[in-house]
Scaffold this active site. Sequence first.
Site, PDB file in Angstrom:
ATOM      1  CG  ASP A 141      -1.887  -1.121   1.237  1.00 41.59           C
ATOM      2  OD1 ASP A 141      -2.083  -1.734   0.170  1.00 41.59           O
ATOM      3  OD2 ASP A 141      -2.432  -1.417   2.313  1.00 41.59           O
TER       4      ASP A 141
HETATM    5  N1  LIG Z   1       2.636   1.189  10.489  1.00 41.89           N
HETATM    6  C1  LIG Z   1       1.549   1.645  11.071  1.00 41.89           C
HETATM    7  O1  LIG Z   1       1.642   2.320  12.100  1.00 41.89           O
HETATM    8  C2  LIG Z   1       0.185   1.318  10.506  1.00 41.89           C
HETATM    9  C3  LIG Z   1      -0.908   1.613  11.297  1.00 41.89           C
HETATM   10  C4  LIG Z   1      -2.183   1.337  10.791  1.00 41.89           C
HETATM   11  C5  LIG Z   1      -2.347   0.813   9.530  1.00 41.89           C
HETATM   12  N2  LIG Z   1      -1.280   0.536   8.756  1.00 41.89           N
HETATM   13  C6  LIG Z   1      -1.511   0.060   7.389  1.00 41.89           C
HETATM   14  O2  LIG Z   1      -0.658  -1.011   7.073  1.00 41.89           O
HETATM   15  C7  LIG Z   1      -0.296  -0.922   5.706  1.00 41.89           C
HETATM   16  C8  LIG Z   1       1.212  -0.894   5.656  1.00 41.89           C
HETATM   17  O3  LIG Z   1       1.643  -0.911   4.300  1.00 41.89           O
HETATM   18  P1  LIG Z   1       2.788  -1.865   3.846  1.00 41.89           P
HETATM   19  O4  LIG Z   1       3.105  -1.473   2.443  1.00 41.89           O
HETATM   20  O5  LIG Z   1       3.917  -1.851   4.820  1.00 41.89           O
HETATM   21  O6  LIG Z   1       2.161  -3.325   3.933  1.00 41.89           O
HETATM   22  P2  LIG Z   1       0.878  -3.920   3.161  1.00 41.89           P
HETATM   23  O7  LIG Z   1       0.299  -2.920   2.234  1.00 41.89           O
HETATM   24  O8  LIG Z   1       0.022  -4.486   4.213  1.00 41.89           O
HETATM   25  O9  LIG Z   1       1.517  -5.032   2.249  1.00 41.89           O
HETATM   26  C9  LIG Z   1       2.353  -5.992   2.796  1.00 41.89           C
HETATM   27  C10 LIG Z   1       2.787  -6.886   1.673  1.00 41.89           C
HETATM   28  O10 LIG Z   1       3.825  -7.747   2.167  1.00 41.89           O
HETATM   29  C11 LIG Z   1       3.734  -8.967   1.479  1.00 41.89           C
HETATM   30  N3  LIG Z   1       4.264 -10.033   2.317  1.00 41.89           N
HETATM   31  C12 LIG Z   1       3.684 -10.620   3.386  1.00 41.89           C
HETATM   32  N4  LIG Z   1       4.464 -11.573   3.893  1.00 41.89           N
HETATM   33  C13 LIG Z   1       5.571 -11.613   3.124  1.00 41.89           C
HETATM   34  C14 LIG Z   1       6.740 -12.407   3.126  1.00 41.89           C
HETATM   35  N5  LIG Z   1       6.953 -13.383   4.037  1.00 41.89           N
HETATM   36  N6  LIG Z   1       7.677 -12.178   2.188  1.00 41.89           N
HETATM   37  C15 LIG Z   1       7.487 -11.209   1.252  1.00 41.89           C
HETATM   38  N7  LIG Z   1       6.386 -10.437   1.195  1.00 41.89           N
HETATM   39  C16 LIG Z   1       5.448 -10.642   2.127  1.00 41.89           C
HETATM   40  C17 LIG Z   1       2.277  -9.178   1.169  1.00 41.89           C
HETATM   41  O11 LIG Z   1       2.146  -9.696  -0.153  1.00 41.89           O
HETATM   42  P3  LIG Z   1       2.141 -11.289  -0.394  1.00 41.89           P
HETATM   43  O12 LIG Z   1       1.105 -11.858   0.473  1.00 41.89           O
HETATM   44  O13 LIG Z   1       1.882 -11.397  -1.856  1.00 41.89           O
HETATM   45  O14 LIG Z   1       3.533 -11.756  -0.051  1.00 41.89           O
HETATM   46  C18 LIG Z   1       1.674  -7.776   1.198  1.00 41.89           C
HETATM   47  O15 LIG Z   1       1.239  -7.307  -0.059  1.00 41.89           O
HETATM   48  C19 LIG Z   1      -0.900   0.334   5.131  1.00 41.89           C
HETATM   49  O16 LIG Z   1      -2.101   0.077   4.486  1.00 41.89           O
HETATM   50  C20 LIG Z   1      -1.151   1.158   6.392  1.00 41.89           C
HETATM   51  O17 LIG Z   1      -2.210   2.075   6.241  1.00 41.89           O
HETATM   52  C21 LIG Z   1      -0.006   0.773   9.241  1.00 41.89           C
END
Ligand SMILES: NC(=O)c1ccc[n+]([C@@H]2O[C@H](COP(=O)([O-])OP(=O)(O)OC[C@H]3O[C@@H](n4cnc5c(N)ncnc54)[C@H](OP(=O)(O)O)[C@@H]3O)[C@@H](O)[C@H]2O)c1
Lengths: 120, 120, 459, 459
Positions: free
Chosen positions: D386
């Site tokens: 994301d």
């Molecule tokens: N950090 C915060 O404080 C916080 C707080 C609230 C909400 N969020 C939300 O969390 C999200 C964070 O974004 P993000 O880009 O870090 O993560 P993300 O959008 O949740 O995407 C994570 C990606 O990692 C991949 N993944 C999972 N396990 C894996 C593995 N073992 N090896 C390789 N890839 C793997 C997944 O794809 P596959 O399954 O295809 O591998 C997934 O598409 C945002 O939507 C944000 O709004 C974050």
Amino acid sequence: MHFLLADATVAKVVEASGGLDTTMLSGPDTAMLLLTIFVLAVFIGVEVITKIPPTLHTPLMSGSNAISGIAVVGAVLAAGTGDGMIPKVLGCIAVTLATINVVGGFMVTHRMLGMFRRKD
Amino acid sequence: MHFLLADATVAKVVEASGGLDTTMLSGPDTAMLLLTIFVLAVFIGVEVITKIPPTLHTPLMSGSNAISGIAVVGAVLAAGTGDGMIPKVLGCIAVTLATINVVGGFMVTHRMLGMFRRKD
Amino acid sequence: MDPRLVQLAYLLSAVLFILGLKGLTRPRSAVRGNLLGACGLLVAVVVTLFGAGLDYRLIVGGLVVGSVIGAIFAIRVQMTEMPQLVALFNGFGGAASTLVAGANLAQTETFGRDMLVATALSGMIGAVTFSGSLIAWGKLKEFRRLDKIRIPAQQIVNGLLVLACLGLTVAMVNGDGSTWTVVAYWLISSLALVLGVTLVVSIGGADMPVVIALLNSYSGLAAAATGFVLSNTVLIISGSLVGASGLLLTRIMCVAMNRSLFNVLFGKMGSGGSTLNADDVYANVKSTSAEEVAMLLEVANRVVIVPGYGMAVAQAQHAVSDLRKQLVARQIEVDFAIHPVAGRMPGHMNVLLAEADVPYEALREMDDINPTMEQVDVTIVLGANDVVNPLARTDPDSPIAGMPIIDVDRSRTIIVVKRSLSPGFAGIPNPLFAAENSLMLFADGRQAIQDIIGALDAN
Amino acid sequence: MDPRLVQLAYLLSAVLFILGLKGLTRPRSAVRGNLLGACGLLVAVVVTLFGAGLDYRLIVGGLVVGSVIGAIFAIRVQMTEMPQLVALFNGFGGAASTLVAGANLAQTETFGRDMLVATALSGMIGAVTFSGSLIAWGKLKEFRRLDKIRIPAQQIVNGLLVLACLGLTVAMVNGDGSTWTVVAYWLISSLALVLGVTLVVSIGGADMPVVIALLNSYSGLAAAATGFVLSNTVLIISGSLVGASGLLLTRIMCVAMNRSLFNVLFGKMGSGGSTLNADDVYANVKSTSAEEVAMLLEVANRVVIVPGYGMAVAQAQHAVSDLRKQLVARQIEVDFAIHPVAGRMPGHMNVLLAEADVPYEALREMDDINPTMEQVDVTIVLGANDVVNPLARTDPDSPIAGMPIIDVDRSRTIIVVKRSLSPGFAGIPNPLFAAENSLMLFADGRQAIQDIIGALDAN
Ligand SMILES: NC(=O)c1ccc[n+]([C@@H]2O[C@H](COP(=O)([O-])OP(=O)(O)OC[C@H]3O[C@@H](n4cnc5c(N)ncnc54)[C@H](OP(=O)(O)O)[C@@H]3O)[C@@H](O)[C@H]2O)c1
Ligand SMILES: NC(=O)c1ccc[n+]([C@@H]2O[C@H](COP(=O)([O-])OP(=O)(O)OC[C@H]3O[C@@H](n4cnc5c(N)ncnc54)[C@H](OP(=O)(O)O)[C@@H]3O)[C@@H](O)[C@H]2O)c1
């Protein structure tokens, strides 16, 4: 029995009113609370004022100077409730001096800041 | 007569002790002072925490979480002075839980920050 | 009125003061910040007026007279006279604290020890603030008599006065009998009045800004002490805000001058570095004319103006703003380089230039502009001296050694506008004036700038 | 012990907390800051222990057991499990506040109204914090059962529970008879326990960090309320510091996701933007191999790595740190681009990479690195989705519309490391994967990076 200070009251009573013994309660007395307030306010002052940019240091000086005229609150009480001539007169002089500080200070700061704003 | 609250004492007395009438004094009562302290502390929190860089947000979360274990102070009083079984047992559980929060929180924050420091 | 409501109103007032100061952290919100502070004071005063059955005659009299006088001062004062005005107001605030604590003492019979300590402190700090501020005001008004006053064995006199005040405080707190308490209180306050004079009178005029910031801090502490006397939270909170503000400003100035506060208050300046002879230093000074300066400016791409105390004395801020507009119209880049202690107050130059409509972006801070000085074609030093003296960098014995300066000597050509070769506050010669790339334009600051503008127009 | 000494010690303890938080404003002073905070707590506890004639048996038991459990948790936990741990601890703190207020109520006969209000608030906030935190913990531990729980008419249930708690509080404050007070207190606390569950259980797992920060804030407020109950200043001060900290972190996360707090707590994600069909978007996806990536890296001058939640899942931080060292040894410039909400906690990526010895300077913030993305030869997106989705910029209907992203699509070549084409938390397809300059490396994050290192070594 209360195992803690169980009410928002302090049991120390003015000596004048008879010296009631209430040692069973030992919450914070007013002086300690005021000291706590003093310390916290100093922290706020330091945090906020370190953020003020050099450009605004002269207005800060005159503005905070105006705030120190808050003594006018005490002066009003002295001038208004004093019994006897002396406290009243002292209070009245104090009101005048503190008001000069307050009114003059805020007005001159406003004038100064107006100059800053014109160009925004 | 006092024209102002002339001593660092508050004249409201616990109802239990007899309802002494001392309306001639009207300084701040303890609850208002505590409220003032609360407001000032919130300001300090906001000022200080807005200065913390994103890198340190996870340690901040766990560190401030540890600080919230300060309830252990109240728990110690409850466990140590309670009369009757219930307050004591509640207090003892509270001490245990709050101590986990405090000790675990500070230790894990320390561990985490150690990782940051190694490279300095 | 319900005492709790009064307390809530005081809390609101304290919050308004804090928000007001927060407003001052950005030029954009500063006006609103100042108004919030004024509202805070209004709330506190109004609530106090309605809080108890007061005798309003004297109060209203005092408020009206005070407001009128304050307003007249505020409207009349010239921006160059701000330091004096702040000193004067400051003294009034301090005096008010002393009087309030005294009035309270005069009609209270029984006192706790805490309270007596707070009363004594309030009297002492308030009185030092009052007399010290008046002396500072006089010094800034350049009353000659003040400079002639010499206190023999000054340090010892000050020490004795402080000891006497503290001793009397102990005696007052431990004594019995309300007459003695009242007498002791006024004795302490009188001694503190003398102390204010002896502390400030022998400090050099150019160090008055530091003194004023320090006294500003004291007036806050006096208000806070009065707050302890009256158990009044808003006095304590606003007093400590002011106390912190004054102390921080003091520190900022000391750091910018690379001197300790102790050195400012008790030290003598200009003792070191006397080996440099002005005649030797100034052997090769070249002087120039407004026409020549105009010619240099016409072909420049980038011009920096460094204002100093002389700009304030000459009231040259409007002229220099016009000059900037002229040059900008000719596609020349013009910045002002502002040293933190240029002039006689922190931020002094900013206020003057803002008054003269120079935009905020054109005012650059020392640390920001110094690294770019090598790309500057012409630097105009307008009534600045110490803040551009390269001895601060090169001569470890000089009284300004280590003070950060604006590196004008690194620019291609330097025009120094001042009336003579006489030194600035630090009393030392300035090798910059004799540098190979320096040209002196001897004249009053405003006249000089107007002449340059005239010459530019003529071409 | 003199009650005033106790008060002074509490004040000292509060000051230590403030200085501790101030220490956290710079990585350099952060360790000391944390220790100062711990000292503050120690001072408060020690003073309390010596302050009154206490029965030490239960206290010491609780302290020892709690310390041992806390220490075990702290030593054993993996850095990837920090969110869970904070949630759990947080719950314990909240529970303690509820129990203390309850214990105090059980043995006090007469109560002021202020006090009863504070007691009720303490019970209510503490209990919500406790059950809410446990649910958050369970969600992060990925207990499937929790996700299946659906509360019918959830908003209404929540509303009714809040109303019931408030109603009972009013009844408790106005009621007479201590039995009723105690009963009402525990009723309020029980309802609040239920409320904690119904509030948190239907919030998505990826939003748990926001929930935890909010609950962290609550646990502080609960402690502050307990402070009002006990007239204890240090509880009030530290409670409000924590309250402010939690609220600010919540806000920071919401801003970084461009969502309102209300939307996080009550909104459904992924409702908009459903017009995009994953199959269409992913028609032209190109996949690659570790060997090919190694060849690309060898000829690059500047490489940026964008870690995301997948790096935490794959525990790939050590591998990626090794990769960086390899590349740096070959004179290639390598930076990490850290999105503020990458992962599952604010600063999550920083902690993981710091654990793996990546130097502080190599971690660059989004706003800092975005303007330079065009000069990047190879970007490795490691388990992020994301936070690099260009739809945030281009599709105003998408659920992440307006969320600031790392502009990886502007770099020359993009390698996306993830296991499949499945979406990230927001549940929407990512056109980045099909961009002309994108190559997908389908594998577990750690394995993929290790393979790349292997391929680099082989050459
Ligand atoms: N950090 C915060 O404080 C916080 C707080 C609230 C909400 N969020 C939300 O969390 C999200 C964070 O974004 P993000 O880009 O870090 O993560 P993300 O959008 O949740 O995407 C994570 C990606 O990692 C991949 N993944 C999972 N396990 C894996 C593995 N073992 N090896 C390789 N890839 C793997 C997944 O794809 P596959 O399954 O295809 O591998 C997934 O598409 C945002 O939507 C944000 O709004 C974050
Ligand atoms: N700003 C603060 O907060 C603050 C606080 C404490 C101390 N100080 C001290 O004050 C000094 C400030 O440095 P500065 O460079 O601004 O001033 P400065 O070193 O005092 O020099 C001012 C110069 O202006 C010239 N001048 C005076 N009237 C003039 C006029 N009408 N037209 C043109 N020139 C005129 C004087 O030379 P001529 O007589 O030859 O014209 C003098 O050399 C520093 O030493 C600093 O440490 C400042």
